[in-house]
Design a protein around this motif. Structure first.
Motif, PDB file in Angstrom:
ATOM      1  N   PRO A 188       0.825  -1.219   0.000  1.00 51.37           N
ATOM      2  CA  PRO A 188       0.000   0.000   0.000  1.00 51.37           C
ATOM      3  C   PRO A 188       0.854   1.262   0.000  1.00 51.37           C
ATOM      4  O   PRO A 188       0.449   2.295  -0.566  1.00 51.37           O
ATOM      5  CB  PRO A 188      -0.826  -0.124   1.281  1.00 51.37           C
ATOM      6  N   GLY A 189       2.023   1.194   0.608  1.00 54.32           N
ATOM      7  CA  GLY A 189       2.864   2.380   0.668  1.00 54.32           C
ATOM      8  C   GLY A 189       3.392   2.817  -0.673  1.00 54.32           C
ATOM      9  O   GLY A 189       3.699   4.005  -0.873  1.00 54.32           O
ATOM     10  N   MET A 190       3.503   1.895  -1.622  1.00 55.98           N
ATOM     11  CA  MET A 190       4.060   2.216  -2.931  1.00 55.98           C
ATOM     12  C   MET A 190       3.019   2.172  -4.038  1.00 55.98           C
ATOM     13  O   MET A 190       3.367   2.237  -5.222  1.00 55.98           O
ATOM     14  CB  MET A 190       5.225   1.285  -3.238  1.00 55.98           C
ATOM     15  N   SER A 191       1.748   2.078  -3.680  1.00 53.53           N
ATOM     16  CA  SER A 191       0.684   2.092  -4.675  1.00 53.53           C
ATOM     17  C   SER A 191       0.235   3.524  -4.948  1.00 53.53           C
ATOM     18  O   SER A 191       0.371   4.405  -4.102  1.00 53.53           O
ATOM     19  CB  SER A 191      -0.510   1.259  -4.191  1.00 53.53           C
ATOM     20  N   ASP A 192      -0.315   3.752  -6.130  1.00 60.18           N
ATOM     21  CA  ASP A 192      -0.823   5.077  -6.475  1.00 60.18           C
ATOM     22  C   ASP A 192      -2.050   5.449  -5.649  1.00 60.18           C
ATOM     23  O   ASP A 192      -2.244   6.618  -5.286  1.00 60.18           O
ATOM     24  CB  ASP A 192      -1.191   5.128  -7.964  1.00 60.18           C
TER      25      ASP A 192
END
Length: 530
Positions: A188-192
């Protein structure tokens, strides 16, 4: 177009019986994967008011939309659960074809093992190559700690791949349904776009016990990584849902607002003609004995639109069938093995055909059933190495989408020339009867026997025939078991073992997915050794 005719009438049923046996084995493996962690953990999960991964996927997809599941038996034949605690596949969300990754929390809390890592990475490769937006349905306890040595270092690529998707303009969406701990927090931290669920989602690099051990701080799940905290304080949550269906609704809205457009051309017709022959008959075609070749035109007659096929060079290099057709309206070029062995003529014919497909931006379908390139003094002197190199050069440097299906055998360098896994086809599927190895079990055992005999003769020793027979039997059994479709699919050497009757549908879904990206042929192929 030329309509293919069938000569299949009058089969004795042996091929069908053998195929049905393999399909029963496949069904058992798929049932095991779909059972997740077993009835106990599934019941516990439902009792908490939570959905299973495939139930989440079903809610995410458009009504009645198909789902092309990928690598469903990953981990088969290993010490890890079949299915590898994650579900991946291609499905339609708000009219957009998306690559979906869903952790299965009923299997060790959705912890990542070496095969789930490989399966997730393969999903990322498919998303990037085909320009498919990625939706992650996250609930993972992070790495499976007993196997961390095989996960930690290569596992970082998953997060790198997410950021590369974003950089390439391919959106990523995450919905967090429960714990997303340690490495799981980076998804989730690296999702848009990131969606969390009130009182359910917990995203943190270290949970309260580890924080206390590391820093002495005493905290709780909600303060440390709850949905409300991330929505109001850290900013990690872009949306906060009330429950799982609401989280999936928000994910669908995110996809709807992507303003997504496919960059490949649409099908030539919205209502393609079905094949003229019954796909049920595909069970009768592949030989029960892989040493017995079969005519791939019988397969093409049951998967191509209208059974129409314009064959290219039909009288030259006849052990390889090449030609043009359409599949659910999409133009395709086909390369299909007809008699197993590839000679110089077949290699040269394939090379020219691949160049023509690239010149016209036409995707290629490879139907494998090959024992490899021909060996022997005559064929070496005629240039089989350089002719095989021509074909492999063309396959390697072709840039139109390649879709590969192993219908029977895929041995030796024939696997390479016919676009095996190492040559990065966009999708690769396998029929349940198929096998793949450096060579057939009998041939491999025989080679080892000849080498051992020569070594004994060079030392002036007698050769132990009983030991030789035992060695050959052991080697043949080993290669037989390690070359089977389920064994190889368990190790991610394909994207799934499929029922032959589903071949047309599977290829059509894969073709549609590839058309999210531009379809551009190669402008150069390097140096061809003539």
């Amino acid at each position: 177009m030329t309509t293919l005719r069938t000569a299949l009438a009058g089969t004795d049923g042996a091929n069908r019986a053998a195929m049905l046996d393999r399909l029963a084995e496949l069904a058992d493996a798929l049932d095991t994967a779909r059972a997740g962690g077993g009835e106990k953990y599934v019941t516990r999960h439902h009792a908490r008011g939570k959905l299973l991964p495939r139930e989440r996927i079903e809610l995410l997809l458009d009504r009645d939309a198909p789902f092309l599941e990928l690598s469903p038996v990953a981990g088969f034949g290993t010490d890890f659960p079949v299915g590898a605690s994650v579900v991946t596949g291609v499905g339609v969300v708000e009219g957009v074809e998306c690559l979906i990754v869903a952790n299965d929390p009923t299997v060790r809390g959705g912890a990542v093992n070496p095969w789930s890592l490989a399966k997730t990475r393969r999903a990322g490769e498919i998303a990037l190559a085909n320009r498919l937006p990625m939706v992650n349905l996250v609930e993972s306890a992070g790495a499976d700690l007993p196997s961390q040595a095989d996960i930690f270092i290569p596992g970082g690529r998953v997060f790198r791949d997410l950021t590369r998707l974003s950089a390439a303009g391919v959106p990523t969406v995450s919905v967090v349904f429960g714990n997303a701990t340690a490495g799981g927090a980076y998804v989730p931290g690296m999702s848009d776009y990131t969606i969390m669920i009130r009182d359910r989602s917990q995203v943190y690099l270290a949970g309260p016990p580890l924080v206390r051990m590391a820093t002495g701080e005493v905290t709780d799940d909600e303060s440390l990584g709850g949905a409300a905290m991330h929505a109001t304080r850290s900013g990690l949550a872009d949306f906060m849902a009330e429950d799982e269906p609401d989280g999936i609704r928000l994910a669908r809205r995110c996809v709807r607002r992507l303003n997504w457009r496919k960059q490949g051309l649409p099908p030539r017709t919205a209502d393609p003609a079905p094949p003229r022959y019954d796909p049920e008959e595909l069970l009768d075609i592949a030989s029960a004995d892989l040493k017995v070749p079969f005519d791939p035109r019988e397969v093409l007659a049951r998967i191509l639109d209208g059974s129409d096929f314009d064959e290219f060079k039909p009288a030259y290099g006849t052990a390889l069938v090449t030609g043009w057709g359409e599949l659910h309206g999409y133009p395709v070029g086909v390369l299909a093995n007809a008699r197993g062995v590839l000679f110089s003529e077949e290699a040269q014919k394939a090379t020219q055909f691949i160049q023509l497909a690239n010149a016209t931006d036409t995707p290629l379908v490879f139907l494998q059933n090959t024992t490899g390139y021909m060996v022997g003094t005559e064929y070496e002197q005629r240039g089989i190495i350089k002719h095989g190199a021509l074909m492999i050069n063309a396959v390697s440097n072709s840039t139109v989408p390649h879709l590969t299906v192993n219908l029977g055998a895929s041995y030796g360098a024939g696997n390479y020339g016919m676009c095996g896994r190492a040559y990065e086809p966009r999708f690769l599927f396998t029929w349940p009867n198929a096998k793949s190895a450096v060579m057939g079990p009998t041939q491999l055992a025989g080679v080892l026997s000849i080498v051992a005999r020569q070594a004994a003769a060079a030392r002036g020793r007698d050769y132990d025939e009983d030991s030789d027979a035992a060695m050959r039997m052991m080697v043949e059994q080993q290669i037989e078991s390690q070359s089977g479709a389920l064994f190889l699919s368990g190790r991610l050497y394909d994207d799934g073992v499929i029922d032959p009757r589903d071949t047309r549908t599977v290829l059509a879904l894969a073709l549609s997915a590839t058309h999210n990206a531009p379809i551009n042929g190669a402008k150069g192929f390097g140096v061809f050794r003539m």
